[in-house]
Design an enzyme around this catalytic site. Structure first.
Site: not given
Length: 471
Positions: A160, A297
């Protein structure tokens, strides 16, 4: 992350939180992805860098060791993995591609992150953080026992930092038919910056639904967000160029945190979100674990949510959900019962898509039901019925049951109530319930939801994304 990013515009400030125009999604009950386990992956990436010249740069031993570590973890969890090699100016690089071998292969939900560092340092925030978060989410899903409606795929990109080479190589070498199967790509690049912000990508209109779901998730956790125009500077750009919906999160790089942002998020105004961006000090000490915990989360929330999204509205894939039109996106098709509860009325949000079953909410004495007949194979060793339910009520008591919805299985003339939910079970967001129906294997039964309301204050029982699975 290749370059710093500049916050964009186009969001409205609502109750101190930036929300997309027209946003109406409600966050699903979500997994708690382990920050301890995620930090352990980052410790391993730091150890790999320390043992290999202080970095995990493309073409150097630290990068290959990083790819091998990720692949070994996914192999052990039951993923079908591929180590895809390609050439760069710095030497051979690798993508790690992992697919969960369940769910409809014609509808793929994908998440990814870049695994390489710059040559100056170990790249623990950029982008060990995103890679560790995506890895731990993949492992948590494998361990969860969930049965996805869609095929889940995870990508860990090489090179990347050399110009998004790994993700470009991946999409450019996918046959056109396989590209068309990717419904969503989620990207996570730098999610634990030590002076963090909470940015949500806003540079792909086709990904607005996923973008809004991310914002709504953070809003539900009392975390304010800002939209950011990522301008094609991370790996989602390769997917966006093909017209694939994309979204993602970012905690900031060398851009300076403003006073307003420090008021909103804490941290220090006038300093970079990550002062060690692309430097040798981007080590295991260069992390904010609160940001990491919140962000992973959010990754888990999106994977759990979109794993079950109904992209077809038609029959389930073989070996998957035994129910037809389980997300109600084809309206009342395959369902019987009271006219009206199956609706795309925007007065209550769907768990996914636009349609759901909205039982009761009338504020008067009524009974409503919906039902579907289903055959459970005799060869099944286990069978379960799951549903997502959201309950809101105008009842003010915390002790008395006034309104109910029953989950029933009708076997011949016998109706058995598996569970009853009431006004006492009110919830601000969708909650998933799973019930055992193994005793009905080898039978054709009717799954039925029966709502009953008394004569006064309303209670709405909104049910979506129902699944009956047998294994």
């Amino acid at each position: 992350m290749r370059k710093f990013l500049v916050p964009g515009v186009g969001a409205a400030l609502v109750a101190g939180v930036l929300l997309a125009p027209g946003n109406a999604a409600v966050a699903a009950d979500s997994p708690d992805i382990s920050v301890t386990n995620t930090k352990a992956h980052l410790d391993q990436l730091q150890s790999i860098a320390t043992s290999n010249g202080g970095n995990r740069y493309t073409g150097r031993p630290g990068y290959k060791a990083s790819a091998d570590y990720v692949k070994a973890k996914l192999d052990a969890a039951g993923y079908t993995t591929t180590l895809q090699s390609f050439s760069t100016s710095a030497g051979t690089s690798y993508n790690v591609i992992a697919e969960w071998p369940h769910g409809d292969a014609d509808h793929v939900v994908m998440a990814g992150s870049h695994l390489d560092s710059v040559s100056a340092g170990p790249g623990i925030n950029d982008n060990g953080s995103g890679s560790a978060g995506v890895l731990e989410t993949a492992l948590a899903y494998a361990a969860s026992g969930q049965t996805p409606k869609n095929r889940l795929r995870f990508g860990f990109w090489g090179s990347e930092e050399l110009g998004l080479l790994g993700s470009k190589y991946y999409v450019n070498n996918l046959p056109a038919a396989d590209r068309d199967k990717i419904e969503l790509y989620l990207n996570f690049d730098m999610i634990a910056s030590p002076n963090p912000g909470y940015f949500v990508y806003d540079d792909n209109p086709s990904g607005d639904a996923a973008r809004d779901d991310l914002v709504t998730y953070f809003t539900g956790k009392n975390v304010q967000t800002e939209f950011i125009d990522v301008q094609g500077r991370s790996d989602h750009a390769a997917f966006r160029s093909l017209g694939i919906p994309t979204a993602g999160t970012f905690s900031g790089a060398e851009e300076i945190k403003t006073s307003a942002q420090a008021t909103k998020w804490g941290g220090t105004a006038g300093q970079a979100f990550d002062a060690c961006y692309h430097r040798s000090c981007d080590t295991i000490s260069n992390l904010d674990l609160t940001s990491l915990d919140r962000q992973i989360d959010a990754i888990g929330h999106m994977i759990w949510l979109y794993a079950q999204k109904d992209y077809t509205g038609g029959p389930p894939p073989a070996g998957g959900n035994l129910l037809q039109n389980p997300g109600f996106e084809s309206g009342t098709a395959n369902w019987t019962g009271t006219t009206g509860p199956i609706t795309d009325n925007t007065g209550r949000p769907a768990h996914s898509g636009s349609w759901k079953a909205w039982l009761q909410g009338n504020g008067r004495a009524t009974t409503e039901n919906i039902a579907q007949s289903v055959a459970i194979p005799a060869t099944a060793t286990a069978a379960s019925l799951s549903l997502w339910i959201r309950i809101d009520t105008a009842e003010t008591t915390s002790a008395t049951v006034y309104d109910t919805v029953k989950v029933q299985v009708v076997d011949g003339s016998t109706a058995t109530t598996l569970a009853t939910y009431s006004n006492l079970d009110k919830s601000a967001s969708y909650v998933q319930k799973t019930l055992d129906v193994t005793q009905y294997k080898g039978k054709t039964v009717t799954v039925k939801f029966v709502g009953q309301e008394d004569s006064s204050a309303q209670t709405s029982f909104v049910i979506d994304d129902v699944a009956l699975t047998a294994g």
